[in-house]
Design a protein around this motif. Structure first.
Motif, PDB file in Angstrom:
ATOM      1  N   GLU A  32      10.030  -8.459  -6.767  1.00 46.97           N
ATOM      2  CA  GLU A  32       9.844  -8.369  -5.322  1.00 46.97           C
ATOM      3  C   GLU A  32      11.179  -8.242  -4.614  1.00 46.97           C
ATOM      4  O   GLU A  32      12.211  -8.728  -5.099  1.00 46.97           O
ATOM      5  N   ARG A  48       9.468  -5.344   5.594  1.00 46.02           N
ATOM      6  CA  ARG A  48       8.643  -4.692   4.576  1.00 46.02           C
ATOM      7  C   ARG A  48       9.020  -5.259   3.220  1.00 46.02           C
ATOM      8  O   ARG A  48      10.165  -5.151   2.786  1.00 46.02           O
ATOM      9  N   SER A  75       8.528  -5.238  -0.899  1.00 48.81           N
ATOM     10  CA  SER A  75       8.231  -4.314  -1.991  1.00 48.81           C
ATOM     11  C   SER A  75       8.059  -5.104  -3.271  1.00 48.81           C
ATOM     12  O   SER A  75       8.708  -6.143  -3.468  1.00 48.81           O
ATOM     13  N   CYS A  76       7.224  -4.592  -4.141  1.00 37.59           N
ATOM     14  CA  CYS A  76       7.025  -5.205  -5.456  1.00 37.59           C
ATOM     15  C   CYS A  76       6.903  -4.077  -6.469  1.00 37.59           C
ATOM     16  O   CYS A  76       5.922  -3.325  -6.449  1.00 37.59           O
ATOM     17  N   ARG A 117       0.233   1.186  -1.576  1.00 34.13           N
ATOM     18  CA  ARG A 117       0.746   1.342  -2.932  1.00 34.13           C
ATOM     19  C   ARG A 117       1.207   2.763  -3.169  1.00 34.13           C
ATOM     20  O   ARG A 117       0.664   3.709  -2.597  1.00 34.13           O
ATOM     21  N   THR A 150       4.788   0.758  -7.300  1.00 31.58           N
ATOM     22  CA  THR A 150       5.245  -0.193  -6.283  1.00 31.58           C
ATOM     23  C   THR A 150       4.155  -0.444  -5.250  1.00 31.58           C
ATOM     24  O   THR A 150       3.475   0.492  -4.827  1.00 31.58           O
ATOM     25  N   TYR A 191       3.572  -2.346  -1.440  1.00 26.98           N
ATOM     26  CA  TYR A 191       4.327  -2.732  -0.255  1.00 26.98           C
ATOM     27  C   TYR A 191       3.488  -3.633   0.648  1.00 26.98           C
ATOM     28  O   TYR A 191       2.253  -3.567   0.641  1.00 26.98           O
TER      29      TYR A 191
END
Length: 115
Positions: A6, A19, A21-22, A71, A77, A79
């Motif tokens: 993340e 924002r 992210s992962c 996504r 990823t 979001y």
């Protein structure tokens, strides 16, 4: 083994945006549901938003209209766009991958909203 990383947390003033992210390793992402949770010390981990493989979404009532989950399968990823942030959104945010009958968690990212 799937790894989730993340990023995007930080300190923001109330009313601001962040924002998250992962990014997921491996090929499992495309066939997995993805979710964001948050957890405060001493409390349970609560679902914030979920997105299915087919991009259907679900949100906690407390964030509806302010947060958006999305996504990008090409980047593996997910979001979480967070707008109109409130001090009560302060928490550690975790992403979760739900696929192949198992789930995986990221390490968490801190979001702090100042009043």
């Amino acid at each position: 083994q799937v790894q989730l990383v993340e990023s995007g947390g930080g300190l923001v003033q109330a009313g601001g945006s962040l924002r998250l992210s992962c990014a997921a390793s491996g090929s499992i992402f495309r066939r997995s549901g993805m979710a964001w949770y948050r957890q405060d010390p001493g409390n349970q981990r609560d679902l914030v938003a979920y997105i299915t493989v087919g991009r259907r979404t679900n949100y906690a009532d407390s964030v509806k209209g302010r947060f958006t989950i999305s996504r990008d399968n090409a980047k593996s990823t997910v979001y979480l766009q967070m707008n109109s942030l409130k001090p009560e959104d302060t928490s550690v945010y975790y992403c979760r991958l739900d696929g192949d009958g198992r789930d995986y968690w990221g390490q968490g990212t801190q979001v702090t909203v100042s009043s």
